[in-house]
Design an enzyme around this catalytic site. Sequence first.
Site, short mmCIF file in Angstrom:
data_model
loop_
_atom_site.label_atom_id
_atom_site.label_comp_id
_atom_site.label_asym_id
_atom_site.label_seq_id
_atom_site.Cartn_x
_atom_site.Cartn_y
_atom_site.Cartn_z
N ASP A 1 4.23 15.54 3.54
CA ASP A 1 5.20 16.29 2.71
C ASP A 1 5.27 15.64 1.34
O ASP A 1 4.71 14.56 1.12
CB ASP A 1 6.59 16.39 3.38
CG ASP A 1 7.21 15.04 3.70
OD1 ASP A 1 6.92 14.07 2.98
OD2 ASP A 1 7.99 14.96 4.66
N ASP B 1 32.85 -2.21 28.23
CA ASP B 1 33.26 -0.94 27.60
C ASP B 1 32.31 -0.52 26.48
O ASP B 1 32.55 0.50 25.82
CB ASP B 1 34.70 -1.04 27.08
CG ASP B 1 34.84 -2.08 25.97
OD1 ASP B 1 33.82 -2.76 25.66
OD2 ASP B 1 35.94 -2.23 25.42
N LYS C 1 6.19 20.83 2.87
CA LYS C 1 6.91 20.99 4.14
C LYS C 1 8.34 21.43 3.88
O LYS C 1 8.96 20.97 2.93
CB LYS C 1 6.90 19.63 4.86
CG LYS C 1 7.66 19.62 6.18
CD LYS C 1 7.72 18.21 6.78
CE LYS C 1 8.99 17.48 6.36
NZ LYS C 1 9.14 16.16 6.98
N HIS D 1 13.93 6.05 2.71
CA HIS D 1 13.49 7.43 2.56
C HIS D 1 13.36 7.85 1.09
O HIS D 1 12.36 8.44 0.69
CB HIS D 1 14.42 8.34 3.34
CG HIS D 1 13.94 9.76 3.35
ND1 HIS D 1 12.70 10.11 3.81
CD2 HIS D 1 14.53 10.89 2.92
CE1 HIS D 1 12.54 11.41 3.67
NE2 HIS D 1 13.64 11.90 3.14
#
Length: 292
Positions: free
Chosen positions: A166, A34, A189, A127
């Site tokens: 960027d 599943d 950017k 990030h």
Amino acid sequence: MIVVPGPASKELGGKIAKELNAKVIGVFFKQFPDGESYVRFEGELENENVVIVQSTCPPQDSNLIRLFLLAGTAKDLGAKKVVVVVPYLAYARQDKRFLPGEAVSVNVMARVLKAIDIDGLVTVNVHEEKVLKKFDFPAKNVSAMGVLAKYFKEKGFDGAFALAPDDGALELAKEAAEVLGGGYDWLYKKRDLHTGEVETKAKKLDVAGRDVIIFDDIISTGGTIVNAAKILKEQGARRIFAACAHPLLIGNAVERILSSGVEEIVGTDSVPSMVSKVSVAPVIAKSLAEDF
Ligand code: R5P
């Protein structure tokens, strides 16, 4: 110290253990019909300091659950200390409410990991480093830019120009430039919050006749790199390369990037992929040896 390579980072986990000269305990892993995940440690963890290495690269949600199952079980099995190495930390980019009603995903991640009772986390080129402040336990970011830049230097690209596609990547390009010694710059950017399309503003760069390497944390659809490569070609760059810590390479990203004039894409094994030519094992092992 015992290193446990999770199902998403088997090779990298093995390499980290080798760097640290640490014992490895494997994980038996399967998926039920599943779709649910099953994990079993193949060794004793009692009274040990345990490092679980599990990237949360695609399929992110499944890899996250496997991380939660492993980290949440290690203490049940008597581990003294549990540190998770999550080279690619999924959901870290959604660190604020850009549109009303959105989930601030990284906040939820931080709360779940706290509830699981981990003692520390190591990640690679998250990030935005400031998101780690949301974690209520020691959380450390290490950078792959040095080892990526070294890869190019050893291939003869000493003096190549480092470009950030960027402003968020500016520090990454700066770090790479310290190894390459050929200077750096960045582009502006903007991303459309609804369509995800990126727009990059051209500006005069010192790249005419020069080899250029674009450095970013993530290459996802490739749009960011393609836009930067276009600007570089217009300004007469000689050879163009792309380097990133996390080569997610969604859909036809590789083809898009290579047909935009980029000669080679180089990523790390934070996300196993066809371009993962550089290992982050040495930087992660160094951080574990220093801090945990
Ligand atoms: C975001 O700003 C990141 O630093 C990367 O530039 C971005 O994730 C790359 O995404 P894509 O390859 O889809 O342009």
